[in-house]
Scaffold this active site. Structure first.
Site, mmCIF file in Angstrom:
data_model
loop_
_atom_site.group_PDB
_atom_site.id
_atom_site.type_symbol
_atom_site.label_atom_id
_atom_site.label_comp_id
_atom_site.label_asym_id
_atom_site.label_seq_id
_atom_site.Cartn_x
_atom_site.Cartn_y
_atom_site.Cartn_z
ATOM 1 N N ILE A 186 0.871 -1.172 0.000
ATOM 2 C CA ILE A 186 0.000 0.000 0.000
ATOM 3 C C ILE A 186 0.908 1.222 0.000
ATOM 4 C CG2 ILE A 186 -0.313 -0.205 2.525
ATOM 5 C CD1 ILE A 186 -3.133 1.080 2.052
ATOM 6 N N GLU A 187 0.864 1.991 -1.073
ATOM 7 C CA GLU A 187 1.891 3.005 -1.321
ATOM 8 C C GLU A 187 1.321 4.417 -1.284
ATOM 9 O OE1 GLU A 187 5.391 4.050 -4.618
ATOM 10 O OE2 GLU A 187 4.367 2.116 -4.656
ATOM 11 N N VAL A 188 1.982 5.276 -0.506
ATOM 12 C CA VAL A 188 1.713 6.708 -0.406
ATOM 13 C C VAL A 188 0.219 6.978 -0.207
ATOM 14 C CG1 VAL A 188 2.301 8.968 -1.327
ATOM 15 C CG2 VAL A 188 3.654 7.010 -1.993
#
Length: 267
Positions: A159-161
Site C-alpha cells: 500500500i503506497e503513499v
C-alpha cells in the site's frame, strides 16, 4: 549446503499485530547479503537475481520477486514466470496484473503480493506520482482495491503513499499482510528501497524514504580515485615508467641466447 529456516506465508500472516516486519528492495547480491546480516524479514528482488548464489548470500529473508507489469501479457505468461521464480528461490511473487491473473496464480497455490494506492505502472489513472486516498472517495477506492485483491486470493498487498490513518483503517479490515511504503505504522510491514536507505539517488528522494547513508558521495569519491588512477597509468606508459622489469616474466640468459641465435639462423 546448510539448511536455514525461512518464514512461510503462514508465518508472516501469524505475525500480524505482533510486530512490524521489515522489507527492502535489493538489486544486487551485496545488498541481499547485507539484508541477511541485518536481519531484514523480507526482500523484493528482480527475478534475475534469484538462484543458488542468491540463496547462499541471503538464505533466510522471505523473497518476493517482482513480475513487472508490462513485461508479461497473458495469465499464462505470468504463471510461467511465477513458477520459474519460485523454483529459483522466491517465496512469493509481486503482481500488479489483473484480478483474473491473480486468481489463476492463487488457484495454483502461488502466493501473490498485490499493490494498492499509488501503483507506479498505473499512476496515470490516479493523477500521476502523487499521494492517493486524501479524499473520502479516493480512500474508499483504495479500500475497494484492497478488498478485491483479498477476494482474488492475494496474501499480501503493498500500500503506497496513502495517508497513515486511511492505511491503518484498511489494514485493520483485511486479512492480507499490508506492506507500507509511505503509508504509516498502522500496516504490518515497512518497505523501502535500498537505494533510498543507502543514499545512492542523486536527484529526488521520496518523502516517505529515510536516508541512512550517503553512498552517492562515496561513489563520487571512488570515481575521482578511478579517474586519478587511470590518469597515472596512462602517464606511466607515456613516460616509460610502466612496465618495469618486476612486472615481466624472466628467462634464463642461456635460454635467451639460444633463442636469439636460432632467430638469427632463420633470418
Amino acid at each position: 549446503m546448510k539448511k536455514h529456516n525461512r518464514a512461510t506465508v503462514a508465518d508472516l500472516l501469524a505475525l500480524r499485530g505482533k510486530r512490524q516486519l521489515t522489507m527492502l528492495r535489493v538489486t544486487s547480491l551485496e545488498e541481499a547479503e547485507a539484508a541477511e546480516r541485518a536481519g531484514i524479514d523480507m526482500v523484493s528482488v528482480p527475478p534475475a537475481l534469484l538462484g543458488p548464489v542468491f540463496r547462499e548470500a541471503a538464505p533466510t529473508p522471505f523473497a518476493i520477486p517482482g513480475l513487472e507489469y508490462g513485461d508479461h501479457v497473458s495469465a499464462e505468461d505470468y504463471m510461467r514466470e511465477a513458477f520459474k521464480a519460485l523454483k529459483a528461490g522466491g517465496d512469493a511473487v509481486y503482481c500488479a496484473a489483473s484480478l483474473q491473473t491473480i486468481r489463476r496464480m492463487r488457484d495454483e497455490g502461488i502466493p501473490v503480493c498485490g499493490h494498492v494506492g499509488l501503483i507506479p505502472s498505473k499512476a496515470t489513472w490516479t493523477g500521476g506520482f502523487r499521494a492517493v486516498g486524501k479524499t473520502a472517495a479516493s480512500a474508499f477506492d483504495v479500500w475497494r482495491q484492497t478488498k478485491t485483491l483479498q477476494d482474488a486470493g492475494a496474501f499480501a498487498a503493498e500500500i503506497e503513499v496513502v495517508p497513515g490513518d486511511v492505511a491503518a483503517a484498511i489494514s485493520n479490515r483485511t486479512s492480507m499482510l499490508m506492506i507500507s511504503m509511505g503509508a504509516g505504522r498502522g500496516c504490518d510491514a515497512q518497505y523501502l528501497f535500498a537505494d533510498d536507505v543507502l543514499g545512492t539517488t542523486r536527484n529526488h528522494t521520496p518523502r516517505h524514504a529515510k536516508v541512512y547513508r550517503n553512498f552517492a558521495a562515496e561513489y563520487d569519491r571512488l570515481q575521482r580515485e578511478r579517474i586519478a588512477a587511470f590518469s597515472e597509468f596512462a602517464e606511466d606508459i607515456r613516460s616509460g615508467a610502466y612496465p618495469e622489469r618486476r612486472h615481466l616474466v624472466g628467462i634464463d640468459e642461456a635460454e635467451l641466447r639460444n633463442f636469439l641465435h636460432r632467430l638469427e639462423a632463420e633470418g
